[in-house]
Write a protein that holds these residues in place. Structure first.
Motif, PDB file in Angstrom:
ATOM      1  N   VAL A 160      -4.186   8.859  -0.446  1.00  0.00           N
ATOM      2  CA  VAL A 160      -2.930   9.587  -0.594  1.00  0.00           C
ATOM      3  C   VAL A 160      -2.103   9.019  -1.728  1.00  0.00           C
ATOM      4  O   VAL A 160      -1.524   9.755  -2.550  1.00  0.00           O
ATOM      5  N   GLU A 161      -1.999   7.690  -1.825  1.00  0.00           N
ATOM      6  CA  GLU A 161      -1.144   7.053  -2.823  1.00  0.00           C
ATOM      7  C   GLU A 161      -1.879   6.753  -4.134  1.00  0.00           C
ATOM      8  O   GLU A 161      -1.276   6.156  -5.041  1.00  0.00           O
ATOM      9  N   ASN A 162      -3.141   7.130  -4.187  1.00  0.00           N
ATOM     10  CA  ASN A 162      -3.927   6.898  -5.399  1.00  0.00           C
ATOM     11  C   ASN A 162      -4.036   5.403  -5.715  1.00  0.00           C
ATOM     12  O   ASN A 162      -3.843   4.965  -6.858  1.00  0.00           O
ATOM     13  N   TRP A 163      -4.283   4.616  -4.610  1.00  0.00           N
ATOM     14  CA  TRP A 163      -4.513   3.182  -4.767  1.00  0.00           C
ATOM     15  C   TRP A 163      -5.993   2.911  -4.644  1.00  0.00           C
ATOM     16  O   TRP A 163      -6.773   3.758  -4.196  1.00  0.00           O
ATOM     17  N   ASN A 164      -6.365   1.697  -5.009  1.00  0.00           N
ATOM     18  CA  ASN A 164      -7.739   1.282  -4.705  1.00  0.00           C
ATOM     19  C   ASN A 164      -7.824   0.814  -3.255  1.00  0.00           C
ATOM     20  O   ASN A 164      -6.811   0.624  -2.582  1.00  0.00           O
ATOM     21  N   MET A 165      -9.052   0.599  -2.776  1.00  0.00           N
ATOM     22  CA  MET A 165      -9.264   0.260  -1.362  1.00  0.00           C
ATOM     23  C   MET A 165      -8.642  -1.088  -1.002  1.00  0.00           C
ATOM     24  O   MET A 165      -8.136  -1.278   0.098  1.00  0.00           O
ATOM     25  N   THR A 166      -8.656  -2.000  -1.965  1.00  0.00           N
ATOM     26  CA  THR A 166      -8.094  -3.339  -1.691  1.00  0.00           C
ATOM     27  C   THR A 166      -6.592  -3.256  -1.454  1.00  0.00           C
ATOM     28  O   THR A 166      -6.057  -3.872  -0.518  1.00  0.00           O
ATOM     29  N   ASP A 167      -5.889  -2.503  -2.302  1.00  0.00           N
ATOM     30  CA  ASP A 167      -4.445  -2.354  -2.115  1.00  0.00           C
ATOM     31  C   ASP A 167      -4.119  -1.624  -0.814  1.00  0.00           C
ATOM     32  O   ASP A 167      -3.142  -1.960  -0.125  1.00  0.00           O
ATOM     33  N   GLY A 168      -4.916  -0.621  -0.468  1.00  0.00           N
ATOM     34  CA  GLY A 168      -4.681   0.070   0.794  1.00  0.00           C
ATOM     35  C   GLY A 168      -4.875  -0.835   2.001  1.00  0.00           C
ATOM     36  O   GLY A 168      -4.062  -0.831   2.949  1.00  0.00           O
ATOM     37  N   PHE A 169      -5.938  -1.664   1.983  1.00  0.00           N
ATOM     38  CA  PHE A 169      -6.164  -2.609   3.100  1.00  0.00           C
ATOM     39  C   PHE A 169      -5.047  -3.643   3.170  1.00  0.00           C
ATOM     40  O   PHE A 169      -4.549  -3.986   4.252  1.00  0.00           O
ATOM     41  N   TYR A 170      -4.601  -4.124   1.986  1.00  0.00           N
ATOM     42  CA  TYR A 170      -3.515  -5.105   1.938  1.00  0.00           C
ATOM     43  C   TYR A 170      -2.227  -4.505   2.499  1.00  0.00           C
ATOM     44  O   TYR A 170      -1.513  -5.147   3.286  1.00  0.00           O
ATOM     45  N   PHE A 171      -1.902  -3.275   2.136  1.00  0.00           N
ATOM     46  CA  PHE A 171      -0.687  -2.632   2.618  1.00  0.00           C
ATOM     47  C   PHE A 171      -0.734  -2.427   4.137  1.00  0.00           C
ATOM     48  O   PHE A 171       0.259  -2.660   4.835  1.00  0.00           O
ATOM     49  N   VAL A 172      -1.888  -1.964   4.651  1.00  0.00           N
ATOM     50  CA  VAL A 172      -2.001  -1.730   6.090  1.00  0.00           C
ATOM     51  C   VAL A 172      -1.864  -3.044   6.869  1.00  0.00           C
ATOM     52  O   VAL A 172      -1.168  -3.116   7.893  1.00  0.00           O
ATOM     53  N   MET A 173      -2.497  -4.112   6.422  1.00  0.00           N
ATOM     54  CA  MET A 173      -2.412  -5.391   7.132  1.00  0.00           C
ATOM     55  C   MET A 173      -0.993  -5.936   7.107  1.00  0.00           C
ATOM     56  O   MET A 173      -0.494  -6.440   8.133  1.00  0.00           O
ATOM     57  N   MET A 174      -0.303  -5.856   5.971  1.00  0.00           N
ATOM     58  CA  MET A 174       1.069  -6.343   5.899  1.00  0.00           C
ATOM     59  C   MET A 174       2.001  -5.514   6.797  1.00  0.00           C
ATOM     60  O   MET A 174       2.987  -6.036   7.342  1.00  0.00           O
ATOM     61  N   SER A 175       1.691  -4.226   6.963  1.00  0.00           N
ATOM     62  CA  SER A 175       2.539  -3.366   7.793  1.00  0.00           C
ATOM     63  C   SER A 175       2.247  -3.578   9.278  1.00  0.00           C
ATOM     64  O   SER A 175       3.178  -3.660  10.101  1.00  0.00           O
ATOM     65  N   VAL A 176       0.961  -3.658   9.656  1.00  0.00           N
ATOM     66  CA  VAL A 176       0.600  -3.825  11.066  1.00  0.00           C
ATOM     67  C   VAL A 176       1.057  -5.173  11.596  1.00  0.00           C
ATOM     68  O   VAL A 176       1.486  -5.299  12.747  1.00  0.00           O
TER      69      VAL A 176
END
Length: 508
Positions: A160-176
């Protein structure tokens, strides 16, 4: 790259007061304590509102997410149990098809219990222990579900945000994990609300996994490296052992009640029989003696006096029996009996000094003994003057005599101490030193007045204990004396002849 990934305020948060999506995103991330830091209240009213909102909102959020995590835990356990039940059905049908049996077994597949119950579950398991299966969700399965969700959420957000997979995993972990550094935030306003729901679902799933792991594996983590009991039904055995102990206690209580009831029945019958026998003997037993008095107590003797019974069927053919024993805290006190006494008085000798004794006097005939009359008396200490008595009393004088102590500590002199009643403190008593004499007459007393008096022996070690106190009342006037009174020259005092002789004898 870092500037490109930061929040673009001009695109997503240009007007916070009118942009509902951005306000909802800010309120939700603040309530969940993520706080990306992309926006903050600037006015005093906004800050106060945020404080009040968080003060009441965070507890409600924690309660809600805990309930949702509990619901997910039960759903996960129930789903895993249904999978095991379906697996058991397939396996049972395969074995029955392979062996050629058509009749079903008596066990029901629904009797599979999830661990964590108490007495009710323990009762059911103990009844169906042979067919019960202990179910616990595997730890790797729980972690796998959480990682699967994080991976799927990372792929969706990165797409959705046009990020790479690493940034998406990093964002989800920091949020959860509710850290929220704020270096990566969503920029697509259209998908802001779906991303927010993905984060909230991740928080619920993370709490669920923590709850499952804490429920089943906290003991193993706590006792890591120690020897663990691998029996999953150990708690059931402990519960059943407590139930067995309670049943034993209940059985022992009922047995004790039964034995007590039988003993009470026998004891009641025995008491009734004994009472009938006592009534039979009491109908022929003589009357007891009367007016038992203990007096003239010394260090080793006590004088007992009593009156004869009112009526005895045997006439004069009866005698008295005396028993006495010391009243000490000892469990066993020897009882001494003196029988065949024909007089109404008896001097009990051979007693211990300064000891309380209980004396009992019976009337004895050929039919048995009467009910006893009892009296208690202390013997005097062996180091105090013995047998203190009042020999003569007038309206102004009183003559006292005593005997020397049974045990002397050397040359002794005596001190008489007396005072009017009611007696004040001992330091205010009147004292007279009378030397070695054992007789003394007190003078200058008030008429018709009560006095209390005692005698103390003084030796080279100091004062010994005081004797028993004596109480007496002086005469109202000199005419109450039976003997003739003499007038002392030069004074208004009158002295009886007996008192004068006693005084002269003491002075001599």
């Amino acid at each position: 790259m870092e500037d490109g990934h930061r929040w673009q305020e001009a695109a997503f948060n240009s007007n916070p007061l009118t942009n509902f999506t951005s306000n909802l995103f800010f309120a939700a991330t603040t309530l969940t304590s993520i706080g990306y830091g992309i926006d903050a209240p600037e006015s005093l009213v906004g800050r106060v509102f945020c404080l009040v909102y968080l003060f009441f909102g965070i507890p409600l959020y924690l309660i809600t997410i805990a309930d949702m995590a509990k619901f997910c835990t039960e759903l996960m356990n129930r789903t895993y149990t249904e999978i095991i039940k379906y697996k058991y059905r397939v396996k049972r049908r395969y074995k029955r098809w392979k062996s050629g049996r058509i009749r079903r077994e008596s066990m029901k597949v629904g009797q599979v219990i999830i661990a964590g119950g108490e007495d009710e579950v323990a009762e059911f398991l103990w009844t169906h222990l042979e067919h019960a299966q202990f179910v616990e969700v595997p730890f790797l399965l729980v972690i796998g579900i959480l990682l699967l969700y994080i991976g799927l959420s990372s792929w969706i957000i990165s797409w959705v945000e046009n990020w790479n997979m690493t940034d998406g995993f990093y964002f989800v972990m920091m949020s959860v994990l509710t850290i929220g550094f704020g270096d990566l935030v969503p920029r697509n306003e259209i998908f802001a609300v779906p991303i927010l729901f993905i984060i909230l679902a991740g928080l619920v799933l993370t709490t669920t996994c923590v709850d499952v792991v804490g429920a089943y594996y906290i003991d193993r983590l706590h006792f890591f490296g120690r020897r663990l009991d691998d029996d999953p039904l150990s708690w059931l055995k402990e519960v059943q052992q407590r139930r067995i102990e309670a049943m034993k206690k209940e059985a022992m209580r009922k047995l004790f009640e039964t034995v007590t009831a039988l003993h009470h029945i026998r004891l009641t019958a025995f008491k009734q029989l004994t009472q009938n026998y006592d009534d039979h003997l009491r109908s022929k037993a003589p009357d007891p003696p009367r007016h038992l008095v203990a007096s003239h107590a010394t260090a080793d003797s006590v004088m007992l006096r009593w009156s004869a019974p009112i009526y005895v069927d045997e006439g004069k053919r009866y005698w008295y029996t005396i028993t006495y024993k010391p009243r000490t805290p000892q469990r066993r006190n020897n009882v001494v009996a003196v029988d065949f006494i024909n007089k109404d008085r008896y001097l009990v000798t051979g007693l211990k000094s300064f000891t309380l004794y209980e004396f009992s006097v019976y009337v004895t005939t050929r039919y048995g003994q009467s009910v006893p009359i009892k009296v208690q008396e202390y013997t005097e200490p062996c180091t105090v003057p013995q047998s203190v008595r009042i020999d003569a009393i007038s309206d102004e004088t009183a003559t006292i005599s005593w005997r020397a102590p049974k045990m002397n500590n050397g040359p002794e002199s005596y001190i008489i101490q007396f005072v009017q009643e009611p007696a004040p403190q001992f330091v205010y008593w009147n004292k007279y030193r009378v030397g070695s004499s054992t007789r003394f007459t007190l003078t200058d007393l008030h008429a018709d007045t009560r006095y209390i008096i005692c005698v103390t022996a003084e030796h080279n070690h100091g004062l010994a204990a005081m004797s028993k106190s004596m109480r007496f009342r002086t005469k109202k006037w000199w005419g109450d004396e039976d003997s003739t009174c003499l007038r002392i020259p030069g004074t208004s005092h009158r002295l009886s002849i007996a008192s004068a002789i006693s005084t002269l004898t003491a002075l001599r």
